[in-house]
Design a protein around this motif. Structure first.
Motif, PDB file in Angstrom:
ATOM      1  N   VAL A  66      23.982   0.688   8.011  1.00 31.67           N
ATOM      2  CA  VAL A  66      23.764   2.066   7.565  1.00 31.67           C
ATOM      3  C   VAL A  66      25.102   2.785   7.637  1.00 31.67           C
ATOM      4  CG1 VAL A  66      22.552   4.247   7.931  1.00 31.67           C
ATOM      5  CG2 VAL A  66      21.399   2.096   8.468  1.00 31.67           C
ATOM      6  N   VAL A  67      25.472   3.472   6.540  1.00 27.07           N
ATOM      7  CA  VAL A  67      26.737   4.205   6.471  1.00 27.07           C
ATOM      8  C   VAL A  67      26.454   5.621   5.988  1.00 27.07           C
ATOM      9  CG1 VAL A  67      28.991   4.371   5.356  1.00 27.07           C
ATOM     10  CG2 VAL A  67      28.114   2.138   6.036  1.00 27.07           C
ATOM     11  N   ASN A  68      27.058   6.611   6.651  1.00 23.40           N
ATOM     12  CA  ASN A  68      26.951   8.010   6.244  1.00 23.40           C
ATOM     13  C   ASN A  68      28.339   8.609   6.082  1.00 23.40           C
ATOM     14  OD1 ASN A  68      24.007   9.224   6.421  1.00 23.40           O
ATOM     15  ND2 ASN A  68      24.198   7.755   8.103  1.00 23.40           N
ATOM     16  N   ILE A  69      28.553   9.340   4.982  1.00 32.30           N
ATOM     17  CA  ILE A  69      29.784  10.096   4.760  1.00 32.30           C
ATOM     18  C   ILE A  69      29.383  11.532   4.454  1.00 32.30           C
ATOM     19  CG2 ILE A  69      31.891  10.326   3.403  1.00 32.30           C
ATOM     20  CD1 ILE A  69      31.645   7.357   2.720  1.00 32.30           C
ATOM     21  N   GLY A  70      29.919  12.483   5.221  1.00 36.82           N
ATOM     22  CA  GLY A  70      29.498  13.864   5.053  1.00 36.82           C
ATOM     23  C   GLY A  70      30.646  14.843   4.964  1.00 36.82           C
ATOM     24  N   LEU A  71      30.400  15.963   4.270  1.00 41.45           N
ATOM     25  CA  LEU A  71      31.332  17.068   4.187  1.00 41.45           C
ATOM     26  C   LEU A  71      30.606  18.344   4.597  1.00 41.45           C
ATOM     27  CD1 LEU A  71      33.338  16.611   0.845  1.00 41.45           C
ATOM     28  CD2 LEU A  71      34.303  16.696   3.144  1.00 41.45           C
ATOM     29  N   ASP A  72      31.226  19.145   5.461  1.00 41.15           N
ATOM     30  CA  ASP A  72      30.674  20.423   5.872  1.00 41.15           C
ATOM     31  C   ASP A  72      31.714  21.512   5.634  1.00 41.15           C
ATOM     32  OD1 ASP A  72      27.947  20.347   7.582  1.00 41.15           O
ATOM     33  OD2 ASP A  72      29.021  18.446   7.770  1.00 41.15           O
ATOM     34  N   TYR A  73      31.277  22.585   4.960  1.00 42.28           N
ATOM     35  CA  TYR A  73      32.173  23.682   4.601  1.00 42.28           C
ATOM     36  C   TYR A  73      31.587  24.985   5.121  1.00 42.28           C
ATOM     37  CZ  TYR A  73      34.905  26.889   1.644  1.00 42.28           C
ATOM     38  OH  TYR A  73      35.721  27.892   1.179  1.00 42.28           O
ATOM     39  N   VAL A  74      32.379  25.749   5.876  1.00 41.61           N
ATOM     40  CA  VAL A  74      31.920  27.020   6.440  1.00 41.61           C
ATOM     41  C   VAL A  74      33.018  28.049   6.256  1.00 41.61           C
ATOM     42  CG1 VAL A  74      31.127  28.231   8.507  1.00 41.61           C
ATOM     43  CG2 VAL A  74      30.524  25.842   8.175  1.00 41.61           C
ATOM     44  N   THR A  75      32.654  29.279   5.838  1.00 44.85           N
ATOM     45  CA  THR A  75      33.626  30.359   5.717  1.00 44.85           C
ATOM     46  C   THR A  75      33.197  31.537   6.571  1.00 44.85           C
ATOM     47  OG1 THR A  75      32.571  31.535   3.873  1.00 44.85           O
ATOM     48  CG2 THR A  75      33.997  29.664   3.314  1.00 44.85           C
ATOM     49  N   LYS A  76      34.163  32.341   6.945  1.00 41.27           N
ATOM     50  CA  LYS A  76      33.878  33.534   7.735  1.00 41.27           C
ATOM     51  C   LYS A  76      33.087  34.549   6.928  1.00 41.27           C
ATOM     52  CE  LYS A  76      36.120  36.712  10.959  1.00 41.27           C
ATOM     53  NZ  LYS A  76      37.413  37.177  11.532  1.00 41.27           N
ATOM     54  N   LYS A  77      33.199  34.499   5.609  1.00 39.45           N
ATOM     55  CA  LYS A  77      32.478  35.431   4.744  1.00 39.45           C
ATOM     56  C   LYS A  77      31.000  35.080   4.610  1.00 39.45           C
ATOM     57  CE  LYS A  77      36.476  36.767   1.959  1.00 39.45           C
ATOM     58  NZ  LYS A  77      37.037  36.841   0.589  1.00 39.45           N
ATOM     59  N   GLY A  78      30.596  33.932   5.189  1.00 41.74           N
ATOM     60  CA  GLY A  78      29.179  33.597   5.192  1.00 41.74           C
ATOM     61  C   GLY A  78      28.770  32.489   4.257  1.00 41.74           C
ATOM     62  N   ILE A  79      29.661  32.003   3.417  1.00 46.57           N
ATOM     63  CA  ILE A  79      29.332  30.896   2.513  1.00 46.57           C
ATOM     64  C   ILE A  79      29.432  29.579   3.276  1.00 46.57           C
ATOM     65  CG2 ILE A  79      29.987  29.682   0.404  1.00 46.57           C
ATOM     66  CD1 ILE A  79      31.199  32.319  -0.594  1.00 46.57           C
ATOM     67  N   TYR A  80      28.445  28.710   3.121  1.00 43.53           N
ATOM     68  CA  TYR A  80      28.474  27.414   3.787  1.00 43.53           C
ATOM     69  C   TYR A  80      27.828  26.364   2.894  1.00 43.53           C
ATOM     70  CZ  TYR A  80      23.519  28.244   4.869  1.00 43.53           C
ATOM     71  OH  TYR A  80      22.172  28.485   4.775  1.00 43.53           O
ATOM     72  N   GLY A  81      28.102  25.107   3.192  1.00 33.60           N
ATOM     73  CA  GLY A  81      27.507  24.024   2.421  1.00 33.60           C
ATOM     74  C   GLY A  81      27.756  22.690   3.088  1.00 33.60           C
ATOM     75  N   ASN A  82      26.927  21.728   2.768  1.00 35.06           N
ATOM     76  CA  ASN A  82      27.134  20.369   3.269  1.00 35.06           C
ATOM     77  C   ASN A  82      26.658  19.368   2.242  1.00 35.06           C
ATOM     78  OD1 ASN A  82      24.267  19.329   4.017  1.00 35.06           O
ATOM     79  ND2 ASN A  82      24.359  21.353   4.979  1.00 35.06           N
ATOM     80  N   LEU A  83      27.253  18.210   2.290  1.00 34.16           N
ATOM     81  CA  LEU A  83      26.923  17.110   1.382  1.00 34.16           C
ATOM     82  C   LEU A  83      26.961  15.829   2.198  1.00 34.16           C
ATOM     83  CD1 LEU A  83      26.363  16.983  -1.718  1.00 34.16           C
ATOM     84  CD2 LEU A  83      28.752  16.261  -1.995  1.00 34.16           C
ATOM     85  N   ASN A  84      25.923  14.986   2.077  1.00 35.02           N
ATOM     86  CA  ASN A  84      25.881  13.741   2.843  1.00 35.02           C
ATOM     87  C   ASN A  84      25.468  12.584   1.948  1.00 35.02           C
ATOM     88  OD1 ASN A  84      25.849  12.618   5.827  1.00 35.02           O
ATOM     89  ND2 ASN A  84      24.117  11.670   4.777  1.00 35.02           N
ATOM     90  N   PHE A  85      26.289  11.543   1.941  1.00 35.87           N
ATOM     91  CA  PHE A  85      26.004  10.321   1.195  1.00 35.87           C
ATOM     92  C   PHE A  85      25.632   9.232   2.194  1.00 35.87           C
ATOM     93  CE2 PHE A  85      27.420   6.172  -0.369  1.00 35.87           C
ATOM     94  CZ  PHE A  85      26.706   6.082  -1.554  1.00 35.87           C
ATOM     95  N   GLN A  86      24.514   8.558   1.935  1.00 34.59           N
ATOM     96  CA  GLN A  86      24.034   7.507   2.843  1.00 34.59           C
ATOM     97  C   GLN A  86      23.806   6.214   2.079  1.00 34.59           C
ATOM     98  OE1 GLN A  86      19.814   7.250   4.474  1.00 34.59           O
ATOM     99  NE2 GLN A  86      20.918   7.958   6.286  1.00 34.59           N
ATOM    100  N   GLN A  87      24.274   5.119   2.669  1.00 34.27           N
ATOM    101  CA  GLN A  87      24.050   3.794   2.091  1.00 34.27           C
ATOM    102  C   GLN A  87      23.346   2.937   3.136  1.00 34.27           C
ATOM    103  OE1 GLN A  87      25.052   0.364   2.050  1.00 34.27           O
ATOM    104  NE2 GLN A  87      24.095   0.101   0.048  1.00 34.27           N
ATOM    105  N   VAL A  88      22.189   2.370   2.759  1.00 33.50           N
ATOM    106  CA  VAL A  88      21.370   1.572   3.661  1.00 33.50           C
ATOM    107  C   VAL A  88      21.260   0.160   3.100  1.00 33.50           C
ATOM    108  CG1 VAL A  88      19.097   1.327   4.733  1.00 33.50           C
ATOM    109  CG2 VAL A  88      20.056   3.609   4.365  1.00 33.50           C
ATOM    110  N   GLY A  89      21.482  -0.841   3.954  1.00 30.35           N
ATOM    111  CA  GLY A  89      21.411  -2.228   3.518  1.00 30.35           C
ATOM    112  C   GLY A  89      19.978  -2.718   3.390  1.00 30.35           C
TER     113      GLY A  89
END
Length: 759
Positions: free
Chosen positions: A651-674
């Motif tokens: 199992v492999v996970n690659i993620g990105l998390d983005y946060v700003t002081k102005k209140g905008i946020y987001g995340n993205l996660n890619f998962q690969q399962v054998g």
């Protein structure tokens, strides 16, 4: 000159009178664990104080105080009068190694642990739709949660529990200090309200002596408490694909020495498949009270009302061509489960001394379930009661720091199950299940005791040893109240099981720590597994026994921009419990072999960008599994050397998390399962798959009292077909193909808003 001296004395006296005598305690916000050596800075004068070993302080000051400690967000409060206060510090997202763990046994920082521990904080829990647990757990190295439906799940840690036919087994689970694992060793944590959980600690492998030594490990769910915070209320609403609706209402009242949290949630879904509706209401209450300087009380209560359809698994052809269909007999009988579940626990902590404290918890729970299935209708009731107590101390041995805990746990579980004929085939299509004659009626008492001793010895400032031992004995007593067939009454007491462990933690540099352990664990058979097909007890059945060998590292490099963990382990299990089916609705267990679980786990987190206005975090975690049957002979079948059933190769996970002081946020996660073996013979596998999940949102406030959070998320953005859960070792009956596969959801979206009002 005299006038000047009098004025000076007057100013000094006035200054002393303007100061306040402040005492209090500083705790971890989620676990309520006292934090020692917290820096208390008086901003007006620059003078510093520090909390003691129990997180307590007593100072004479005024104005604004700042509380800070590595691994925690700093907090400022303004003092205006004498009094006692409680300060709660929130863990920093990117410094989890500094966070305190083992709050209910021997508190220590995560970086000093001798086993692999993963911490899921509140921010990580909130990265999804707050209803499903599997996207959260499946990002943790070594942990894999299969999810056939919202109410059909199986959690495994390092491959342990994968062969359980229904639900999660061989893993100890706690909500606060309340055991969620029943007398059969099975747990159902997916029904709890995620909004009531502030943190999840996952101890991998049988190395947590103080919490039981399940072969897979221990999952500790920390309730959400609010200390020293203003009155706050919030309403959250989420809607999504396939009729998803989620509404949550929360009220929090946090005073200087007491707090109360109440959270209610209503969750609905029409489901992706036929006979797949889901409706769950939950009510959770948490409260804590500082009763003087030496006593602390806390309460946890939760009630869950759940009704959900059961579409069951599909054969391969139906899975590929018509995955929205329910299994034929399960759809025709309109199978479902209707569950009422409640838990209550009260914890008392008394500090005899700064280095000696006593913790006692009393808990109880009930669970009622009505579950029509095609082959019968099940009615079951269970009531549990227990007490858990331990003493925690800090001592010196030859001028070496030595902290320890000794305690025990008593657990009493009374369970009744009745089965009845399901007469759905005798009625027109669309009628659903119809209750028929009684088939069985069993009363079971499933009790155990745990005794444990655990200690840490700081041999040098850089080297710490951990020793632990755990003693368990389990008792089953069954009374057959319906003896038209064989009489299944009888007693079954397992021999006491002694489980030792030894581990070490060494600080190689200020940024790199290595750890290792050798630990013993076990899993007792369920009461059903102790019965032979004729209803007699199997006197030869034995618990599964295993030894875990592990070495790993934790690191924080490049000014803490790069941090993570890496572990290599080998878990050897003997007397493997194997379920042998005799017909569609009947099976029994045998001890049929040995397994070896070899694996590599790792996580890498890198702060790609950080400023006062925004931050971007890249994360990677991976698991490589080499789990095999060493010896496994079942009747004329020799499965030795085959891959362990029900566990992905990786199992492999690659993620990105983005946060700003102005209140905008987001995340993205890619998962690969054998790919995953579906049967012991390794003749059927589920295909490997890839999933992409994401969420974006915006947080802000209106005035000084109203805060809001608007969010939009999507799961399986690539719209891939995949098997979300396997029914292992399925067999075909009546000429039908075996039904191994639960289809996962295709592309689906959700969105909502959370509005909070704070006084």
């Amino acid at each position: 000159m005299k006038k000047t001296l009098v004025l000076l004395i007057f100013c000094c006296i006035n200054s002393l009178h303007s100061q306040s005598n402040i005492s209090g305690i500083i705790r971890d916000e989620t676990s309520l664990t006292p934090i020692n050596n917290v820096t208390i800075l008086v901003l007006k004068t620059g003078k510093q104080y520090f909390s003691d070993e129990k997180g307590k302080f007593d100072i004479l000051s005024n104005g604004t105080l700042e509380f800070s400690h590595p691994g925690y967000e700093s907090k400022q409060i303004t003092i205006s009068e004498n009094g006692t206060i409680v300060i709660s510090l929130a863990p920093k997202v990117n410094k989890l190694q500094e966070v305190l763990i083992n709050s209910l046994s021997i508190p220590l920082q995560q970086k000093n642990a001798i086993e692999a521990i993963s911490i899921i904080n509140k921010q990580q829990i909130n990265r999804g739709n707050n209803l499903e647990l599997h996207p959260i757990l499946n990002k943790v190295p070594g942990v894999f949660m299969q999810h056939g439906t919202l109410n059909t799940n199986r959690i495994t840690i390092r491959g342990i529990g994968a062969r359980n036919l229904f639900g999660t087994a061989n893993i100890r689970t706690y909500f606060g200090d309340i055991p969620l694992t029943d007398g059969n060793g099975e747990s159902a944590i997916e029904d709890l309200e995620l909004g009531a959980i502030s943190r999840i600690d996952i101890h991998k492998g049988p190395s947590s002596s103080s919490y039981g030594v399940g072969l897979g490990g221990t999952i500790l769910l920390h309730p959400d408490f609010s200390l020293n915070t203003p009155v706050e209320s919030s309403i959250s609403s989420t809607i999504g694909s396939y009729g998803l609706q989620r509404n949550v209402a929360t009220v929090k009242v946090g005073g200087k020495v007491s707090n109360l949290n109440v959270i209610y949630s209503n969750n609905r879904s029409d489901g992706y498949r036929a006979n797949n509706t889901y409706h769950r209401n939950t009510l959770t209450v948490t409260s804590s009270l500082e009763a003087g300087k030496k006593n602390h009380l806390s309460l946890i209560a939760s009630y869950i009302d759940l009704k959900a359809g059961i579409p069951s698994s599909l054969d391969e052809e139906t899975f590929l061509t018509n995955p929205r269909q329910a299994a034929f007999t399960w759809g025709r009988s309109q199978a479902f489960e209707d569950v009422a579940y409640g838990i209550l626990g009260i914890n008392w902590t008394h500090d005899y001394h700064t280095s000696f404290s006593h913790h006692t918890s009393v808990f109880s729970s009930f669970r009622n379930n009505f579950e029509p299935r095609p082959f019968n209708i099940l009615k079951e009731k269970s009531n549990t009661f227990g007490i858990r107590t331990r003493i925690v101390g800090d001592s010196k041995i030859i001028r070496k720091n030595f902290n320890w805990t000794i305690g025990g746990e008593l657990f009493f579980d009374n369970y009744n199950s009745k089965t009845f004929e399901n007469l759905y085939e005798d009625f027109p299509i669309g009628t659903g299940s119809v209750l028929g004659e009684r088939l069985s009626d069993l009363d079971e008492k499933r009790n155990y005791y745990n005794l444990f001793l655990e200690s840490n010895l700081e041999f040098t400032p850089k080297l710490t040893f951990n020793l632990g031992v755990h003693l368990n004995q389990t008792f089953f007593e069954i009374k057959d109240l319906f003896t038209n067939n064989e009489d299944s009454s009888g007693d079954f007491d397992f021999d006491p099981i002694l489980s030792p462990k030894i581990g070490a933690n060494y600080e190689l540099t200020n940024s790199v720590i290595i750890f290792g352990n050798i630990a013993h664990g076990f899993s007792t058979p369920t009461s059903a597994e102790t019965l032979l097909p004729d209803g007699e007890f199997n006197a030869n059945i034995k618990p599964e026994i295993g030894w875990n060998y592990e070495i790993g590292t934790r690191y924080q490099l490049f000014d803490n921009k790069l941090y993570g963990t890496f572990s290599i382990y080998s878990l050897r299990v003997r007397d493997l419990l194997v379920s042998r089916r005799t017909e569609e609705d009947n099976f029994f267990a045998i001890n049929a072999g040995k397994t070896t679980h070899n694996g590599i786990e790792g996580s890498i987190n890198y702060q790609l960008y950080q400023s006062k206005q925004k931050q971007l975090l890249l994360s990677f975690n991976g698991t490589i599994n080499d789990f095999q049957f060493d010896e496994f002979i079942d009747l004329d079948n020799d499965f030795s050397g085959n891959d362990l059933t029900g566990v992905p190769s990786h199992v492999v996970n690659i993620g990105l998390d983005y946060v700003t002081k102005k209140g905008i946020y987001g995340n993205l996660n890619f998962q690969q399962v054998g790919q995953i073996p579906a049967n012991d013979a390794n003749t059927v596998y589920s295909d490997g798959y890839e999933l992409l999940h994401g969420k974006i949102g915006y947080q802000n406030q209106i005035g000084s009292h109203i805060f809001y959070d608007i969010f939009l998320g999507a799961n399986n953005i690539l719209d891939n077909n995949y098997t979300s859960q396997l029914q292992i070792n399925a067999r075909g009956f009546g000429g039908n193909a075996p039904r191994y596969f639960y289809p996962g959801l295709p592309f689906n979206i959700y969105g909502g808003i959370n509005i909070k009002y704070r006084l």
